[in-house]
Enzyme design. Structure first.
Site, PDB file in Angstrom:
ATOM      1  N   GLU A 190      -2.969   7.348  -8.389  1.00 36.63           N
ATOM      2  CA  GLU A 190      -4.077   6.694  -7.689  1.00 36.63           C
ATOM      3  C   GLU A 190      -5.416   7.300  -8.099  1.00 36.63           C
ATOM      4  OE1 GLU A 190      -2.804   6.520  -3.564  1.00 36.63           O
ATOM      5  OE2 GLU A 190      -1.161   5.179  -4.091  1.00 36.63           O
ATOM      6  N   ASN A 215      -5.460  15.944  -2.528  1.00 39.17           N
ATOM      7  CA  ASN A 215      -4.556  14.805  -2.430  1.00 39.17           C
ATOM      8  C   ASN A 215      -3.254  15.200  -1.725  1.00 39.17           C
ATOM      9  OD1 ASN A 215      -2.590  12.738  -3.222  1.00 39.17           O
ATOM     10  ND2 ASN A 215      -4.190  12.037  -4.595  1.00 39.17           N
ATOM     11  N   HIS A 435       7.835  -3.496   6.915  1.00 34.36           N
ATOM     12  CA  HIS A 435       7.195  -2.332   6.304  1.00 34.36           C
ATOM     13  C   HIS A 435       8.065  -1.099   6.475  1.00 34.36           C
ATOM     14  CE1 HIS A 435       4.000   0.948   6.074  1.00 34.36           C
ATOM     15  NE2 HIS A 435       4.127   0.452   4.866  1.00 34.36           N
ATOM     16  N   HIS A 436       8.372  -0.447   5.361  1.00 34.22           N
ATOM     17  CA  HIS A 436       9.134   0.801   5.368  1.00 34.22           C
ATOM     18  C   HIS A 436       8.314   1.887   4.692  1.00 34.22           C
ATOM     19  CE1 HIS A 436      13.263  -1.513   5.297  1.00 34.22           C
ATOM     20  NE2 HIS A 436      12.714  -1.523   6.500  1.00 34.22           N
ATOM     21  N   GLU A 437       7.584   2.667   5.441  1.00 35.58           N
ATOM     22  CA  GLU A 437       6.955   3.860   4.867  1.00 35.58           C
ATOM     23  C   GLU A 437       8.001   4.969   4.915  1.00 35.58           C
ATOM     24  OE1 GLU A 437       3.916   4.817   3.308  1.00 35.58           O
ATOM     25  OE2 GLU A 437       5.303   6.482   3.044  1.00 35.58           O
ATOM     26  N   HIS A 505       5.078   0.695  -2.840  1.00 37.37           N
ATOM     27  CA  HIS A 505       3.856   1.458  -3.104  1.00 37.37           C
ATOM     28  C   HIS A 505       4.217   2.905  -3.456  1.00 37.37           C
ATOM     29  CE1 HIS A 505       0.424  -1.117  -1.359  1.00 37.37           C
ATOM     30  NE2 HIS A 505       1.422  -1.908  -1.720  1.00 37.37           N
ATOM     31  N   GLU A 506       3.376   3.516  -4.283  1.00 35.97           N
ATOM     32  CA  GLU A 506       3.537   4.924  -4.710  1.00 35.97           C
ATOM     33  C   GLU A 506       4.794   5.170  -5.539  1.00 35.97           C
ATOM     34  OE1 GLU A 506       3.042   4.612  -1.102  1.00 35.97           O
ATOM     35  OE2 GLU A 506       0.887   4.545  -1.452  1.00 35.97           O
ATOM     36  N   GLU A 524       2.518  -1.040  -6.052  1.00 36.81           N
ATOM     37  CA  GLU A 524       1.121  -0.591  -6.062  1.00 36.81           C
ATOM     38  C   GLU A 524       0.987   0.297  -7.305  1.00 36.81           C
ATOM     39  OE1 GLU A 524      -1.883   1.499  -2.935  1.00 36.81           O
ATOM     40  OE2 GLU A 524      -0.026   2.526  -3.423  1.00 36.81           O
ATOM     41  N   GLU A 530      -7.141   0.128  -0.954  1.00 33.25           N
ATOM     42  CA  GLU A 530      -7.242   1.104   0.146  1.00 33.25           C
ATOM     43  C   GLU A 530      -8.315   2.160  -0.134  1.00 33.25           C
ATOM     44  OE1 GLU A 530      -3.400   2.908   0.636  1.00 33.25           O
ATOM     45  OE2 GLU A 530      -3.278   3.570  -1.424  1.00 33.25           O
TER      46      GLU A 530
HETATM   47  C1  NOJ Z   1      -0.094   3.940   1.294  1.00 25.50           C
HETATM   48  C2  NOJ Z   1      -0.069   2.496   0.937  1.00 25.50           C
HETATM   49  O1  NOJ Z   1      -0.631   2.283  -0.334  1.00 25.50           O
HETATM   50  C3  NOJ Z   1      -0.807   1.750   2.011  1.00 25.50           C
HETATM   51  O2  NOJ Z   1      -0.910   0.383   1.668  1.00 25.50           O
HETATM   52  C4  NOJ Z   1      -0.083   1.934   3.313  1.00 25.50           C
HETATM   53  O3  NOJ Z   1      -0.818   1.314   4.328  1.00 25.50           O
HETATM   54  C5  NOJ Z   1       0.053   3.407   3.653  1.00 25.50           C
HETATM   55  N1  NOJ Z   1       0.599   4.117   2.554  1.00 25.50           N
HETATM   56  C6  NOJ Z   1       0.942   3.626   4.861  1.00 25.50           C
HETATM   57  O4  NOJ Z   1       2.252   3.248   4.532  1.00 25.50           O
HETATM   58 CA    CA Z   2      -1.136   3.967  -2.106  1.00 29.00          CA
END
Ligand code: NOJ
Ligand code: CA
Length: 725
Positions: A190, A215, A435-437, A505-506, A524, A530
Site C-alpha cells: 500500500e 505501518n 465481510h471477513h476481516e 484485500h491485503e 485490493e 482508503e
Molecule cells: C483494510 C481494507 O482495505 C479496508 O477496505 C477495510 O475496511 C479494513 N481493512 C477493515 O477490514
Molecule cells: Ca487495505
C-alpha cells in the site's frame, strides 16, 4: 468452461538429441528475439532483443537450494548438503529441446473484452547438471508484446524434495532506465509510486523506513528492492514491464537492483523460517514475464499475464457474476462511525464476552437502521449488493495485539439483525455482501472457514470481501510467502465449492490466477481509496496503477467519492481529498474491475444525482476495450463497450500535470448517431479546496467526432455514449 478454441496449432515436439548450443525463439511477428545460451562453467543465460536492439542483456537463470533430497525423508543421509548439490546456477548443458506454437482465442468468464487471442511461439530447453544427474526445463513463450518463462522440475531419480533458498533469475537492463516503482516489502503493497532513474531507487530508503515503522505491517528488506509489476521506460521510449504470472504454491517475487550492472535479480518472499519454497517434483515455478512494447497503450492492452495462466478450473461458472455495490464502509474509514460496538476493551474475548452487557459507544455504523438506509438507496438506484463491515463481534481489539482468536465470522453484534437484514435486502432485490476481516490471522480464518461459508450459503450471500490487516499469524509468516499464497488460494477454492465470489484485500498482488479461479473477482493488494482519508494518494496514483498493479488482475479500488471535505461529516478527520467528481467517475472505466463500488455515503450522492447518474449507468461487464491515450503516471484514457448493449463509456485520468486530451470516437459504429454525456471539470475547479465543481454537457456524436477535454492532475473526465433511438 472457457469458450471454444479456434485456430489451435498444437505444440509440435521435436526431440533433438544432438549437441545443442545457443537456441533462439522469436515472437510470431518476429520483433522479439530471445536467445538462450550456456556461458562458461555451464551457466544458463537468456537475452532479449526487440526490433533489432537489445532490451535484456545476457541474464542468469537458476536457484540456490537449502536442501535437496531424492528420498521421501529428511534424515541426515538423505539430505545432500555438499555445496555443489545446493547450487542450480552452473554446471548445466542443454540436453534437449522442444518447440511449438499456439494461436487460439478464448472467452474469459469476465474481463476487459469477451474474447482474448493467445498467440505465441514456444521453446522448452532441458538443462542438465550432468555431474549431479539432475535437470530442469526452462520454458519460454514469446508473444508479440512480451514473453514469459518458467522453470519446471519433472519427476526424476535424483531430485524429489528440495527447498529453495533463493531464485537467481536476472533481468539485466541495457541502461539506467526510468522506473515506476514501490519498495519491496514482505507485508504491504500500500505505497504511492515513485518515478525515478533506476539508480535513484536507493535515495528513498530512509523515507521508506520511516513509513514502514508507522505501518501496521511492513517489512522492507533492501534499499534497492522493488515490487512487481515493475514498469520501466528506456530513453528511446521502449516500455518494459516485469511481473509474474500464475503464482501458486510459491512465494511472490520481488526484484533487487544491482546499480553497477543495471541488473534486477529475483528476491522471493521468505516464510517464517527464512526459506523461500518447499518443492516436490514434478513441480514448476510461476512464469516470469517481461512485456516489451514501444507504445505505452500496448502495456494496457496486453493479455500476456492472463494468457500464461491456466484455463478455468471450474466446470460450471454460471454462478460467477460481476457486482456493482455500495457499502457501510467509507463512513468508518473517514471517521464518522466505527467498526467496533463498544470501547470496553479489557474484557473482550471471542465467545466469552456478552456484548449485550457491554456499553455501546454510540457510533457503531453497522447497526440495523443505518444498514437499511444503504439497502434502500442501493435498491432504488439499481445496485446489486451492499457490503457491511463491522457487523460481527471482535472489532474492539482487532489490530496491534497479535491476537489469534479475534473473529469467528458468524456472530453478529447485538444491534445488527443478521437474518432480518438479509431478508429485508432480498425483498428489495439486493444482496448483502459478507465481510471477513481476518486481522492477519490466517490460522484463525481457516479454523472458522467452513462455518463462515456455510452461514453465507444459509442466508444467501454470494460474495465476500476478506482482508488481512496486520502481521500474519502463524507469527513470523509474511503476507506474500509460499505459505500465505497457499492460504489465499485455499480460501478461494473452498469458496468456489460454496459458489462464493472472493474479493481479498491485503492478499498478494494478483498474477492472473483469476483466469483459472474466476470467483476471485477482486483484490485490493495496492494502495486504495482508503488512503485518501489517511494522508492521501499521489495525484498520479490511478494513472500508474493500470500499468502495474492491474496487470495481474482487477483491483477493488473503491472509487466514487463525492464529498472531498471530510470535516463535513467526520468526527475527527479534517482532510481535504485532492480529487474531482469527474476524476472519480473516470475510475469506473480506467480501473478495470468486474466488481465496482460506489464508495461514498448515500447522502453525499443525493446532493449530486446528476453526476451519480454515470455510476448508475456504467456497466461492470465489457465486450471490448480501446486504449486511446496512455503514458505511465501522466495519463490514461480508455473507451469500453458494454457487453449487454451498444453503449460506450470513456474514462480519462491525468496524473502528474493538468492536461488537454483530444480523442476521436472512431471506435463507434460508422453511420450511427449517439448521445454523449460528458462529465468534465468545471472551468474554476481545483483539487485543493475540497469543493466539488463539475460540468455536465450532452452532445450528438458519430464515429467522426473529436472531443477536446481538460483534466486536472488528480482529476479527469468521464463520458457515456448511448445510441440515439
Ligand atoms: C483494510 C481494507 O482495505 C479496508 O477496505 C477495510 O475496511 C479494513 N481493512 C477493515 O477490514
Ligand atoms: Ca487495505
Amino acid at each position: 468452461m472457457e469458450g471454444k478454441m479456434k485456430n489451435l496449432l498444437m505444440l509440435a515436439a521435436v526431440g533433438v538429441p544432438l549437441a545443442l548450443g545457443a537456441e533462439q525463439v522469436t515472437s510470431p511477428d518476429g520483433a522479439l528475439v530471445v536467445d538462450v545460451d550456456i556461458a562458461a562453467g555451464g551457466i544458463p543465460t537468456y537475452k532479449v532483443d526487440y526490433k533489432g536492439k537489445p532490451v535484456v542483456l545476457p541474464s542468469r537463470l537458476g536457484f540456490t537450494l537449502a536442501s535437496e533430497s531424492s528420498r521421501r525423508d529428511f534424515s541426515a543421509d538423505a539430505v545432500k548438503t555438499s555445496a555443489d548439490a545446493l547450487q542450480m546456477t552452473s554446471g548445466f548443458a542443454i540436453t534437449d529441446i522442444e518447440r511449438g506454437a499456439v494461436d487460439e482465442t478464448w472467452a474469459p468468464v469476465w474481463g476487459e473484452e469477451d474474447s482474448i487471442r493467445c498467440n505465441y511461439n514456444e521453446m522448452a530447453l532441458k538443462l542438465t547438471q550432468t555431474d549431479l544427474d539432475r535437470y530442469m526445463i526452462v520454458r519460454f513463450r514469446v508473444f508479440n508484446d512480451g514473453l514469459g518463462f518458467r522453470y519446471e522440475f519433472p519427476a526424476q531419480p535424483h531430485m524429489t524434495y528440495f527447498v529453495i533458498k533463493e531464485e537467481n533469475t536476472q533481468f539485466a537492463m541495457t541502461g539506467d532506465h526510468w522506473a515506476y516503482w514501490i519498495p519491496g516489502d514482505y507485508d504491504t503493497q500500500e505505497y504511492n509510486y515513485t518515478k525515478s532513474r533506476m539508480s535513484h531507487i536507493r535515495d528513498s530508503w530512509e523515507q521508506h523506513k520511516k513509513e514502514s515503522s508507522a505501518n501496521a505491517s511492513s517489512t522492507l528488506f533492501s534499499p534497492t528492492g522493488v515490487q512487481t509489476a515493475l514498469q520501466l521506460k528506456t530513453d528511446d521510449s521502449i516500455y518494459l514491464n516485469i511481473h509474474e504470472a500464475g503464482v501458486k504454491d510459491y512465494p511472490t517475487m520481488h526484484l533487487n537492483l544491482d546499480e553497477a550492472t543495471n541488473t534486477f535479480t529475483s528476491h522471493l518472499t521468505p516464510d517464517a523460517t527464512g526459506m523461500k519454497g518447499y518443492m516436490q517434483t514434478p513441480e514448476e515455478t510461476p512464469w516470469r514475464t517481461i512485456m516489451v512494447v514501444d507504445d505505452a497503450r500496448d502495456i494496457l492492452a496486453s493479455r500476456l499475464i492472463l494468457n500464461l495462466n491456466e484455463p478455468t478450473a471450474y466446470e460450471d461458472t454460471s454462478w460467477i457474476k460481476p457486482v456493482k455495490y455500495m457499502g457501510v464502509w467509507w463512513e468508518m474509514i473517514a471517521g464518522k462511525g466505527d467498526w467496533s460496538y463498544t470501547n470496553d476493551l479489557a474484557s473482550i474475548k471471542l465467545g466469552e464476552t456478552d456484548y449485550t452487557k457491554t456499553k455501546p459507544h454510540g457510533h457503531h455504523s453497522a447497526n440495523t437502521e443505518n444498514v437499511k438506509r444503504y439497502i434502500d438507496f442501493a435498491a432504488e438506484h439499481g445496485f446489486d449488493q451492499v457490503l457491511v463491515e463491522g457487523w460481527n463481534e471482535g472489532w474492539e481489539d482487532w489490530i496491534g495485539n497479535s491476537k489469534d482468536y479475534v473473529f469467528d465470522f458468524v456472530t453478529p453484534y447485538p444491534d445488527f439483525d443478521l437474518e432480518g437484514l438479509n431478508k429485508y435486502a432480498k425483498e428489495k432485490g439486493v444482496k448483502l455482501m459478507m465481510h471477513h476481516e481476518t486481522s492477519g490471522s490466517t490460522r484463525n480464518y481457516e479454523r472458522h472457514l467452513p462455518a463462515a461459508y456455510k452461514l453465507m450459503n444459509d442466508l444467501g450471500y454470494n460474495s465476500v470481501k476478506s482482508g488481512y490487516v496486520g502481521n500474519i499469524i502463524p507469527r513470523g509468516e509474511t503476507h506474500y510467502s509460499q505459505w500465505s499464497n497457499n492460504h489465499y488460494l485455499y480460501a478461494i477454492t473452498e469458496a468456489a465449492k460454496h459458489h462464493i465470489m472472493v474479493n481479498a484485500h491485503e492478499a498478494s498482488r494478483p498474477t492472473g490466477l483469476s483466469r483459472t479461479y474466476p470467483n476471485l473477482i477482486g483484490n485490493e493488494s495496492a494502495r486504495g481509496t482508503e488512503y485518501q482519508a489517511m494522508g492521501g494518494n499521489a495525484k498520479w496514483h490511478t494513472s500508474i496503477l493500470p500499468f502495474t498493479r492491474l496487470q495481474g488482475g482487477p483491483m477493488d479500488y473503491t472509487p466514487g467519492i463525492f464529498e472531498f471535505d471530510l470535516s463535513t461529516f467526520s468526527r475527527h478527520n479534517n482532510s481535504k481529498i485532492a480529487s474531482t467528481i469527474p476524476g472519480q467517475l473516470a475510475l469506473y472505466v480506467t480501473m478495470y474491475s468486474p466488481l465496482q463500488m460506489a464508495a461514498d455515503l448515500p447522502e453525499h450522492y443525493a446532493r449530486h444525482m446528476d453526476a451519480f447518474q454515470f455510476i448508475k449507468d456504467v456497466p461492470v461487464e465489457w465486450e471490448k476495450s480501446v486504449y486511446l491515450e496512455a503514458e505511465p503516471m501522466d495519463y490514461v484514457t480508455v473507451a469500453r463497450k458494454d457487453k449487454n448493449s451498444d453503449e460506450w463509456y470513456v474514462g480519462s485520468t491525468a496524473g502528474t500535470a493538468d492536461r488537454d486530451s483530444k480523442i476521436t470516437l472512431s471506435f463507434l459504429d460508422p453511420g450511427r448517431k449517439y448521445t454523449a454525456t460528458i462529465y468534465a471539470e468545471a472551468p474554476d475547479a481545483n483539487t485543493v479546496d475540497g469543493q466539488t465543481r463539475y460540468k455536465i454537457t450532452t452532445k450528438t456524436v458519430t464515429n467522426k467526432s473529436t472531443l477536446k477535454l481538460h483534466a486536472l492532475a488528480g482529476g479527469g473526465y468521464a463520458i457515456s455514449i448511448k445510441p440515439v433511438k
